[in-house]
Design an enzyme around this catalytic site. Structure first.
Site, mmCIF file in Angstrom:
data_model
loop_
_atom_site.group_PDB
_atom_site.id
_atom_site.type_symbol
_atom_site.label_atom_id
_atom_site.label_comp_id
_atom_site.label_asym_id
_atom_site.label_seq_id
_atom_site.Cartn_x
_atom_site.Cartn_y
_atom_site.Cartn_z
ATOM 1 N N GLY A 140 6.548 8.984 29.018
ATOM 2 C CA GLY A 140 6.470 9.904 30.150
ATOM 3 C C GLY A 140 6.565 9.254 31.515
ATOM 4 O O GLY A 140 6.172 9.860 32.513
ATOM 5 N N SER A 142 9.233 8.486 33.436
ATOM 6 C CA SER A 142 10.140 9.176 34.349
ATOM 7 C C SER A 142 9.591 10.528 34.767
ATOM 8 O O SER A 142 9.768 10.959 35.909
ATOM 9 C CB SER A 142 11.520 9.343 33.697
ATOM 10 O OG SER A 142 12.136 8.084 33.510
ATOM 11 N N ASP A 331 11.112 2.357 38.432
ATOM 12 C CA ASP A 331 10.955 3.043 37.153
ATOM 13 C C ASP A 331 11.619 2.227 36.050
ATOM 14 O O ASP A 331 12.837 2.220 35.904
ATOM 15 C CB ASP A 331 11.576 4.438 37.245
ATOM 16 C CG ASP A 331 11.332 5.263 35.990
ATOM 17 O OD1 ASP A 331 10.543 4.815 35.138
ATOM 18 O OD2 ASP A 331 11.926 6.353 35.864
ATOM 19 N N CYS A 364 0.522 6.708 25.750
ATOM 20 C CA CYS A 364 0.398 7.881 24.870
ATOM 21 C C CYS A 364 -0.286 7.443 23.582
ATOM 22 O O CYS A 364 0.253 6.605 22.855
ATOM 23 C CB CYS A 364 1.759 8.490 24.557
ATOM 24 S SG CYS A 364 2.526 9.362 25.938
ATOM 25 N N GLU A 575 -0.389 33.472 56.823
ATOM 26 C CA GLU A 575 0.875 33.239 57.510
ATOM 27 C C GLU A 575 0.692 32.243 58.648
ATOM 28 O O GLU A 575 -0.416 32.072 59.191
ATOM 29 C CB GLU A 575 1.417 34.567 58.047
ATOM 30 C CG GLU A 575 2.702 34.478 58.876
ATOM 31 C CD GLU A 575 3.896 33.963 58.087
ATOM 32 O OE1 GLU A 575 3.846 32.770 57.689
ATOM 33 O OE2 GLU A 575 4.853 34.715 57.888
ATOM 34 N N HIS A 643 3.281 34.719 52.399
ATOM 35 C CA HIS A 643 4.064 35.158 53.547
ATOM 36 C C HIS A 643 5.316 34.290 53.626
ATOM 37 O O HIS A 643 5.506 33.384 52.815
ATOM 38 C CB HIS A 643 3.228 35.054 54.811
ATOM 39 C CG HIS A 643 1.905 35.773 54.707
ATOM 40 N ND1 HIS A 643 1.718 37.060 55.140
ATOM 41 C CD2 HIS A 643 0.714 35.381 54.185
ATOM 42 C CE1 HIS A 643 0.469 37.438 54.899
ATOM 43 N NE2 HIS A 643 -0.160 36.417 54.322
#
Length: 712
Positions: A140, A142, A331, A364, A575, A643
Site C-alpha cells: 500500500g 503508493s 516512492d 501488512c 459559507e 455552500h
C-alpha cells in the site's frame, strides 16, 4: 572637586571619558604592557573588565562623588572558548544551532518578510521535508503516498511524488501505465519525470484532469542508464551542499563530513543487515520484468534499479532545494539498510544537515488485506493482460525475493536518532519515532486518520434560497419554495441510494473467495474489519448528515429522520463570509467597490473580503481541515450540505484539483456529487435534480469545469 579620573592601579587600565568606547578594539591585536592591556597600535583596549569600570557619560564620578569600583585582577590573554553546538550527525532532522528557526508556515494564516504569502521560503530548508517510503511490494505504499500528496497539496504545501517503479519500467524498456507521447523536460536533465503536479494531484486513474506523466522514450532512457550492461559515467555536475551554500568542503570528495562520515562509523555494528550485489554473477537475464528481474544476483538489473532510484532522488532534491517544493516523496521499496544509507548520504551531501527526512514504512500483517493487495496488482502495469494465476504466482515470487533481504525500520534508525513512522495494515496501527517539524507532524496526524473502509461521501449545495432568487451573496436567508422541494427529493434519493449500495456490497462479498479460486481476479475489499462469520458486518453502516449553521443548509436536511441518520450542524461548513459586502449583489460590489471587485477577479484563491469577519478561500481550506480529516477517519457514509465555496474546496480535495481551479469550479445549485474511496483513487459520479420528475438523474461522464463568470 575637579572631574579627575580615579588613580590608576597596576594591572588595570586608566580610563578617561574621552575614550571612544564604540571603537571596535576587539578586532585589533593586543598585548600586556606594564600590566595594561594595549592594542598594538598604541590605543587602550577596552576589555570586559575595563568596560565595567566606565563612569557615566559626561562625568568621571559616580553617585555621591564615589569613584567606580576597581579590581586588581589582570585581564586574561586567553581567547574565549568556542561554542560548539551538539550535532546528532546521523539524524534525519535539523539539529545545528546555526539553523534558522523554522516554525509553522500556513498559506493565508501566517506572514513574514521571508514568506509574505505564508508558503515555506526557499531559504528555509529546515522547514522542508523529504519522505522516504519503505516497504515490500503490495503493502500500500503508493496508496499512502497519493493520499498524502493530495492532502498536503490541498493545504497549499507544494508536494510531489517521485515514483521509482514507473521510472524502472521506462528504463527497462517497458511501458508505463497510461503512457502518452514521449516528452522531454529540460528540468529533469534527461531523466524521466514521474511526479505529481506540484500544485495538485489527480486520484482518478485513466482520465484525471491533470497531466500525470512526462517521460523519456523508453529505449533512450535504458541506453542512458545502462550501456551494454555497464553504468554510464557519472555526471560531472553534482551540486553538493557546500557548493550550493558557498561553503568549502572539508573532504576531498565533496561530502559534508559531519553528516556523511557518521554513517560509516556505524556500519560495523550493522554489517549483518547490509546487502550487496556479488561481483561475479551468471549471465544476466533479459530486461523482462518478471520476478527474476528483482533477484539481487541479476547484476544488470540490479545496476539499473540502483541508478533509477538515485536518478529519482536527484530529481526530488532538485525540486525541494531549487524549484520551490516543500515536500518530496520518494516512492520505492527501499527495503535494505544499504539502500537507505545511500539515500541519506545523498540527501546530506546535497541538502546539508538542515533538510528534514522522514522514513515512512507501510506494513501488512493481516492475511486478508495482503492477499487483496496482491490481487489488485494483477491489473497493474507489470501484469496487465497476463494470465491471472500465472501473474499472481510470479508476483509472490518477486515478493519472496525482497523478503530475503528486507530490513524493517527500527534498530538502526533509533540508534542514529532518525525520524520514522510505521503504518500497519493501512492505518490499523501507527508507530512513530522522533517526529519533529510542522510538516512531519501534519503528515503523522493525517496518517492516523484514514482507512480503507468502503463507504460513500455525498456533497451538495443547499436548496435554492430567497437570497439566491434576489442574487445576493452571503446572508442567512431561508429556502424558497423550490429549495424546499429540493430538500424533500434529496431525502428520498439518499435513502434509496443507501439501500442500493448495501445490496451491491452484499453481492460483491458473496462473489469473492478467500483463498482465491484459480483464475479469480476480483479481489475482496482491502479493509481490516471485524466481520461476522458470514463475512458481512451485521450492524450495517451508519449514515451521517452534516450541515452548516446557516438556515438554508439546515432546512435542506430537515426531512431526514434522526432515528435513521446522524444529523449534525458544523460551523466549519458555513459559507465564506463576505465582510462589508455581505448581502450585496455582484453588480453592487462592482459599482460600489470597483477596486476590490478587480482584486478578487484577478486572484480569487488568495483574495480576502475586507471588513469584520471577511474571509477568503484559504480561510475556508484551513477551517475545513478538521472536516476532511474526520471524513477520512470515519467508516460511515456521510452527506455534506454546504455552500458554493465549501463545495468547491471539498471537491478540490477529493478530486485533486489544480490550485488555480479551486476557487473557480462550477458547482451550481441542484447538483449532487458522490465520491467513493477506492484503493487506487476515488470513484466520482454526479446527479442533477430534475424538477419535472422530482428525482435525481445520473449524469454520465460528468466532468468538473471552471465557472463561466468570474463573479461567482
Amino acid at each position: 572637586m575637579s572631574n579627575l579620573p580615579p588613580p590608576a592601579i597596576e594591572g588595570t587600565t586608566n580610563i578617561e571619558s574621552k575614550y571612544d568606547v564604540s571603537r571596535d578594539t576587539l578586532a585589533i591585536p593586543s598585548r600586556i604592557i606594564g600590566g595594561k592591556l594595549q592594542n598594538l597600535d598604541g590605543s587602550v583596549r577596552l576589555d570586559s573588565t575595563s568596560m565595567s569600570m566606565l563612569p557615566p557619560t559626561g562625568n568621571g564620578l559616580t553617585k555621591n562623588g564615589v569613584g567606580a569600583a576597581l579590581t586588581d585582577t589582570p585581564a586574561t590573554t586567553a581567547p574565549n572558548s568556542p561554542k560548539i553546538p551538539p550535532l546528532r550527525q546521523n539524524s534525519g532532522s535539523a539539529t545545528s544551532a546555526r539553523s534558522r528557526p523554522t516554525t509553522l508556515d500556513i498559506p493565508g494564516l501566517t506572514k513574514s518578510k521571508a514568506s509574505p504569502d505564508g508558503r515555506i521560503a526557499q531559504r528555509d530548508v529546515g522547514a522542508k521535508l523529504v519522505i522516504v517510503m519503505v516497504g515490500l511490494p503490495a503493502r500500500g505504499k503508493s496508496y499512502v503516498t497519493k493520499k498524502l500528496a493530495r492532502y498536503l497539496n490541498w493545504l497549499q504545501h507544494n508536494t510531489e511524488i517521485f515514483n521509482v517503479g514507473e521510472r524502472r519500467r521506462v528504463a527497462a524498456g517497458g511501458q508505463t501505465p497510461f503512457q502518452q507521447a514521449p516528452q522531454m523536460d529540460y528540468l529533469t536533465k534527461g531523466r524521466p519525470k514521474d511526479i505529481v503536479h506540484k500544485d495538485s494531484m489527480s486520484t482518478t486513474i485513466p482520465n484525471g484532469i491533470i497531466e500525470q506523466k512526462e517521460q523519456l522514450d523508453p529505449p533512450t532512457l535504458a541506453a542512458k542508464i545502462l550501456i551494454n550492461g555497464e553504468p554510464e559515467s557519472p555526471s560531472p555536475k553534482i551540486e553538493s551542499f557546500q557548493h550550493r551554500s558557498g561553503k568549502k568542503s572539508a573532504s576531498a570528495n565533496g561530502h559534508h563530513p559531519e553528516t556523511v562520515a557518521s554513517f560509516l562509523a556505524n556500519e560495523a555494528n550493522f554489517a549483518h543487515l547490509n546487502v550487496s550485489t556479488p561481483d561475479e554473477l551468471p549471465n544476466p537475464e533479459t530486461m523482462e520484468q518478471s520476478a527474476d528481474f528483482f533477484d539481487p544476483h541479476n547484476r544488470k538489473a540490479a545496476q539499473l534499479r540502483e541508478q533509477v532510484a538515485m536518478s529519482a532522488l536527484d530529481d526530488l532534491l532538485d525540486y525541494v532545494l531549487d524549484r520551490g517544493g516543500s515536500v518530496g516523496i520518494l516512492d520505492a521499496t527501499n527495503s535494505t539498510l544499504e539502500r537507505r544509507k545511500l539515500i541519506m548520504r545523498k540527501i546530506r551531501e546535497r541538502g546539508g544537515p538542515e533538510l528534514n527526512v522522514l522514513f515512512l514504512e507501510s506494513l501488512c500483517v493481516d492475511e486478508h488485506l495482503l492477499e487483496s493487495n496482491m490481487r489488485l496488482k494483477l491489473s497493474g502495469p507489470d501484469y496487465r493482460d497476463q494470465d491471472p494465476t500465472t501473474a499472481l504466482a510470479d508476483f509472490k515470487k518477486r515478493v519472496a525475493i525482497y523478503e530475503r533481504n528486507y530490513v524493517p525500520l527500527g534498530e538502526y534508525e533509533e540508534k542514529n536518532d532518525m525520524p520514522y513512522v510505521q503504518i500497519i495494515d493501512v492505518g490499523r496501527k501507527v508507530v512513530s519515532h522522533q517526529i519533529r517539524g510542522f510538516l512531519s507532524a501534519q503528515t503523522v496526524y493525517y496518517l492516523l486518520n484514514f482507512n480503507l473502509s468502503p463507504r460513500q461521501i455525498w456533497v451538495t449545495r443547499h436548496g435554492e434560497s430567497i437570497d439566491n432568487v434576489n442574487g445576493k451573496i452571503g446572508g442567512d436567508s431561508h429556502l424558497s419554495a423550490n429549495g424546499d422541494k429540493y430538500a424533500r427529493a434529496l431525502t428520498r434519493f439518499i435513502t434509496y441510494e443507501r439501500k442500493e449500495w448495501h445490496v451491491k456490497q452484499q453481492s460483491k462479498a458473496l462473489s469473492t473467495h478467500f483463498p482465491p479460486l484459480p483464475g479469480d481476479t476480483t479481489p475482496p475489499n482491502p479493509e481490516y474489519t471485524l466481520n461476522t462469520e458470514d463475512g458481512m458486518d451485521s450492524s450495517g453502516k451508519n449514515f451521517c448528515v452534516w450541515t452548516s449553521m446557516l438556515n438554508r443548509s439546515i432546512e435542506t436536511a430537515q426531512y431526514f429522520d434522526e432515528d435513521d441518520y446522524d444529523i449534525k450542524q458544523m460551523k466549519m461548513l458555513d459559507e465564506l463570509n463576505a465582510g462589508v459586502m455581505e448581502g450585496m449583489t455582484y453588480e453592487e460590489i462592482k459599482t460600489k467597490h470597483a477596486d476590490e471587485y478587480e482584486l478578487r477577479r484577478r486572484d480569487k484563491l488568495h483574495y480576502r473580503y475586507p471588513g469584520p469577519g471577511g474571509e477568503g478561500y484559504l480561510d475556508i481550506i484551513n477551517r475545513l481541515r478538521a472536516v476532511i480529516v474526520e471524513v477520512e477517519r470515519m467508516t460511515d457514509h456521510v452527506l455534506l450540505v454546504g455552500h458554493r465555496s465549501v463545495a468547491r474546496v471539498l471537491l478540490a480535495y477529493f478530486k485533486g484539483l489544480k490550485r488555480e481551479d479551486v476557487a473557480d469550479v462550477d458547482v451550481p445549485l441542484g447538483i449532487l456529487y458522490m465520491l467513493e474511496p477506492k484503493p487506487y483513487g476515488v470513484e466520482f459520479k454526479a446527479y442533477r435534480y430534475n424538477p419535472d420528475s422530482d428525482w435525481f438523474d445520473y449524469v454520465p461522464d460528468y466532468q468538473l469545469r471552471r465557472a463561466t463568470s468570474h463573479a461567482n
